[in-house]
Design a protein around this motif. Structure first.
Motif, short mmCIF file in Angstrom:
data_model
loop_
_atom_site.label_atom_id
_atom_site.label_comp_id
_atom_site.label_asym_id
_atom_site.label_seq_id
_atom_site.Cartn_x
_atom_site.Cartn_y
_atom_site.Cartn_z
N PRO A 91 0.81 -1.21 0.00
CA PRO A 91 0.00 0.00 0.00
C PRO A 91 0.85 1.27 0.00
O PRO A 91 1.99 1.26 0.46
CB PRO A 91 -0.81 -0.12 1.29
CG PRO A 91 0.05 -0.91 2.21
CD PRO A 91 0.81 -1.87 1.32
N VAL A 92 0.26 2.35 -0.53
CA VAL A 92 0.91 3.66 -0.55
C VAL A 92 0.07 4.59 0.31
O VAL A 92 -1.11 4.81 0.03
CB VAL A 92 1.01 4.21 -1.99
CG1 VAL A 92 1.64 5.60 -1.99
CG2 VAL A 92 1.78 3.26 -2.87
N ASP A 93 0.66 5.11 1.36
CA ASP A 93 -0.05 5.98 2.28
C ASP A 93 -0.65 7.17 1.54
O ASP A 93 0.02 7.86 0.79
CB ASP A 93 0.90 6.47 3.38
CG ASP A 93 0.17 7.17 4.51
OD1 ASP A 93 -0.97 6.79 4.80
OD2 ASP A 93 0.76 8.11 5.09
N GLY A 94 -1.94 7.41 1.75
CA GLY A 94 -2.61 8.54 1.14
C GLY A 94 -3.05 8.31 -0.29
O GLY A 94 -3.67 9.16 -0.90
N VAL A 95 -2.73 7.13 -0.86
CA VAL A 95 -3.10 6.84 -2.24
C VAL A 95 -3.99 5.60 -2.31
O VAL A 95 -5.06 5.63 -2.89
CB VAL A 95 -1.86 6.64 -3.15
CG1 VAL A 95 -2.26 6.19 -4.55
CG2 VAL A 95 -1.04 7.92 -3.22
N THR A 96 -3.56 4.49 -1.72
CA THR A 96 -4.32 3.26 -1.82
C THR A 96 -5.36 3.15 -0.72
O THR A 96 -5.19 3.69 0.37
CB THR A 96 -3.39 2.03 -1.77
OG1 THR A 96 -2.61 2.08 -0.58
CG2 THR A 96 -2.48 1.99 -2.98
#
Length: 172
Positions: A91-96
């Protein structure tokens, strides 16, 4: 021989301050099908060169099931995957985030957030791609100029299967 240069930039260099905001609404339509699965959705910005300028949001199944983990099907969003997805470590913080249910979903991004903080002024395209298990794929695009100058810009695209209406408002 060595040469040393010293620069004094007191008040000589001015960088224009841009402010801006993207408001995006994405509709996930109700489908009358025997086996319904929430769609995976990727939302990103492309520059004039059609390369990814920023990943804004990626919705996918984040928990394990008998069929495996949701990241297994991220490549089904083919355009996003080829251009950006395969190089991301999710996961990508603030994106996913998790898949979304049927309905309208509002997203807001400001120039203070990492996705837009480094976005240079110019022509861009908002791209929204959806793919659904036992379903289809759909890709919608809305061109815009960043940052908006003067009045707000608006754009709209209408999906025909996996996505409903997608709207974009770019505010100065």
């Amino acid at each position: 021989m060595s040469l040393t240069l010293t620069f004094a930039l007191s008040g000589l260099l001015t960088v224009p301050a841009y402010a801006g905001e993207l408001n995006i609404n994405v509709e996930v339509p109700q489908l009358n099908v025997a086996e319904y699965h929430r769609p995976y959705v990727a939302i990103w910005l492309e520059g004039a060169d059609q390369k990814v300028a920023a990943n804004l949001s990626v919705w996918y199944q984040q928990r394990d099931t008998a069929e495996g983990h949701g990241t297994k099907w991220l490549p089904d969003m083919r355009q996003w995957w080829r251009k950006s997805g395969r190089t991301l470590k999710v996961p990508v913080d603030g994106v996913t985030g998790p898949t979304r249910p049927v309905g309208k979903h509002a997203l807001k991004f400001t120039d203070k957030q990492p996705q837009l903080a480094q976005l240079a002024p110019g022509q861009y395209t908002l791209v929204v791609e959806a793919a659904r298990e036992v379903g289809g794929r759909e890709l919608l695009k809305i061109p815009f100029t960043w940052p908006a100058k003067g009045a707000a810009q608006t754009g709209k695209a209408q999906g025909s299967s996996e996505l409903g209406a997608v709207t974009l408002t770019v505010k100065p």
